[in-house]
Enzyme design. Structure first.
Site, PDB file in Angstrom:
ATOM      1  N   HIS A   1      44.454  94.218 101.120  1.00 27.99           N
ATOM      2  CA  HIS A   1      45.724  94.314 100.405  1.00 27.99           C
ATOM      3  C   HIS A   1      46.243  92.888 100.198  1.00 27.99           C
ATOM      4  O   HIS A   1      45.725  91.951 100.790  1.00 27.99           O
ATOM      5  CB  HIS A   1      46.735  95.152 101.197  1.00 27.99           C
ATOM      6  CG  HIS A   1      47.011  94.575 102.551  1.00 27.99           C
ATOM      7  ND1 HIS A   1      46.204  94.809 103.640  1.00 27.99           N
ATOM      8  CD2 HIS A   1      47.977  93.729 102.980  1.00 27.99           C
ATOM      9  CE1 HIS A   1      46.667  94.144 104.678  1.00 27.99           C
ATOM     10  NE2 HIS A   1      47.745  93.470 104.311  1.00 27.99           N
TER      11      HIS A   1
ATOM     12  N   ASP B   1      45.416  80.126  97.171  1.00 30.07           N
ATOM     13  CA  ASP B   1      46.172  80.924  96.204  1.00 30.07           C
ATOM     14  C   ASP B   1      45.223  81.782  95.381  1.00 30.07           C
ATOM     15  O   ASP B   1      44.206  81.309  94.876  1.00 30.07           O
ATOM     16  CB  ASP B   1      47.001  80.005  95.293  1.00 30.07           C
ATOM     17  CG  ASP B   1      48.010  80.785  94.469  1.00 30.07           C
ATOM     18  OD1 ASP B   1      48.566  81.787  94.977  1.00 30.07           O
ATOM     19  OD2 ASP B   1      48.255  80.396  93.315  1.00 30.07           O
ATOM     20  N   HIS B   2      45.556  83.061  95.265  1.00 32.47           N
ATOM     21  CA  HIS B   2      44.731  84.039  94.550  1.00 32.47           C
ATOM     22  C   HIS B   2      43.312  84.113  95.118  1.00 32.47           C
ATOM     23  O   HIS B   2      42.340  84.272  94.376  1.00 32.47           O
ATOM     24  CB  HIS B   2      44.720  83.766  93.042  1.00 32.47           C
ATOM     25  CG  HIS B   2      46.032  84.124  92.408  1.00 32.47           C
ATOM     26  ND1 HIS B   2      47.146  83.323  92.510  1.00 32.47           N
ATOM     27  CD2 HIS B   2      46.432  85.216  91.716  1.00 32.47           C
ATOM     28  CE1 HIS B   2      48.158  83.897  91.895  1.00 32.47           C
ATOM     29  NE2 HIS B   2      47.757  85.053  91.412  1.00 32.47           N
TER      30      HIS B   2
ATOM     31  N   HIS C   1      44.001  89.957 102.017  1.00 32.92           N
ATOM     32  CA  HIS C   1      43.281  89.908 103.287  1.00 32.92           C
ATOM     33  C   HIS C   1      43.063  91.320 103.824  1.00 32.92           C
ATOM     34  O   HIS C   1      43.674  92.279 103.363  1.00 32.92           O
ATOM     35  CB  HIS C   1      44.001  89.028 104.330  1.00 32.92           C
ATOM     36  CG  HIS C   1      45.313  89.558 104.828  1.00 32.92           C
ATOM     37  ND1 HIS C   1      46.032  88.945 105.829  1.00 32.92           N
ATOM     38  CD2 HIS C   1      46.041  90.656 104.489  1.00 32.92           C
ATOM     39  CE1 HIS C   1      47.135  89.622 106.067  1.00 32.92           C
ATOM     40  NE2 HIS C   1      47.178  90.659 105.276  1.00 32.92           N
TER      41      HIS C   1
ATOM     42  N   GLU D   1      55.506  86.456 105.352  1.00 29.98           N
ATOM     43  CA  GLU D   1      54.515  87.375 104.792  1.00 29.98           C
ATOM     44  C   GLU D   1      55.204  88.500 104.022  1.00 29.98           C
ATOM     45  O   GLU D   1      54.751  88.927 102.967  1.00 29.98           O
ATOM     46  CB  GLU D   1      53.678  87.960 105.932  1.00 29.98           C
ATOM     47  CG  GLU D   1      52.567  88.861 105.485  1.00 29.98           C
ATOM     48  CD  GLU D   1      51.855  89.490 106.668  1.00 29.98           C
ATOM     49  OE1 GLU D   1      50.631  89.374 106.747  1.00 29.98           O
ATOM     50  OE2 GLU D   1      52.540  90.090 107.524  1.00 29.98           O
TER      51      GLU D   1
ATOM     52  N   HIS E   1      49.463  89.843  99.570  1.00 31.49           N
ATOM     53  CA  HIS E   1      50.822  89.407  99.898  1.00 31.49           C
ATOM     54  C   HIS E   1      51.217  88.264  98.969  1.00 31.49           C
ATOM     55  O   HIS E   1      50.381  87.454  98.577  1.00 31.49           O
ATOM     56  CB  HIS E   1      50.910  88.868 101.330  1.00 31.49           C
ATOM     57  CG  HIS E   1      50.723  89.909 102.373  1.00 31.49           C
ATOM     58  ND1 HIS E   1      51.704  90.811 102.706  1.00 31.49           N
ATOM     59  CD2 HIS E   1      49.669  90.199 103.164  1.00 31.49           C
ATOM     60  CE1 HIS E   1      51.252  91.609 103.661  1.00 31.49           C
ATOM     61  NE2 HIS E   1      50.013  91.267 103.955  1.00 31.49           N
TER      62      HIS E   1
ATOM     63  N   CYS F   1      47.000  97.820 107.656  1.00 31.97           N
ATOM     64  CA  CYS F   1      46.427  96.517 107.274  1.00 31.97           C
ATOM     65  C   CYS F   1      44.942  96.434 107.611  1.00 31.97           C
ATOM     66  O   CYS F   1      44.275  95.464 107.243  1.00 31.97           O
ATOM     67  CB  CYS F   1      47.181  95.378 107.955  1.00 31.97           C
ATOM     68  SG  CYS F   1      48.887  95.275 107.436  1.00 31.97           S
TER      69      CYS F   1
HETATM   70 NI    NI Z   1      48.749  91.999 105.311  1.00 34.15          NI
END
Ligand code: NI
Length: 138
Positions: free
Chosen positions: A40, A80-81, A15, A124, A42, A34
């Protein structure tokens, strides 16, 4: 007695935290690194807690296989992904963990196989987590 069943899932996604209603400087102040334009990723830890009766026939609060199917089809297959910023749910809201947690809660609240969705919690990082709880007392 209140009985709960909890289940954990891993969810990897990327995100970028950026709000269109904030100035570039306000965005940097609010989100720090961020906000960097390239995004980036998570490895989120998603925890789902279901509250219900321990059913006498099965001895369980909720059928885990059915719960897994629901979570996979509504949440994991979707996020996911994935790049969260490109999901329709985040076109008009920043994909923070808070908003991701709310989105997951709303997707699941009417879909758990038995019992009721009590909380959705998303970690996170080691130090950050967010939790949404069912507001109704029942
Ligand atoms: Ni983040």
């Amino acid at each position: 007695m209140r009985a709960y069943f909890g289940r954990r899932y891993m969810l990897s996604a990327s995100h970028r935290l950026h709000s269109d209603v904030l100035s570039p400087e306000e965005n940097r102040r609010a989100y720090g690194k961020c906000n960097n334009p390239f995004g980036h990723g998570h490895n989120y830890l998603l925890e789902v807690l279901v509250r219900g009766e321990v059913l006498p026939e099965t001895g369980m609060v909720v059928d885990m296989v059915s719960l897994d199917k629901v979570i996979r089809s509504l949440v994991l297959n979707r996020f996911d992904h994935a790049n969260l910023n490109t999901d329709a749910l985040f076109v008009n809201q920043v994909p923070t963990t808070e908003n991701l947690c709310r989105a997951v809660f709303n997707l699941l609240v009417n879909a758990v196989p038995s019992g009721r969705l009590e909380t959705v919690r998303i970690e996170e990082t080691e130090n950050n987590f967010f939790e949404c709880a069912n507001p109704t007392e029942a």
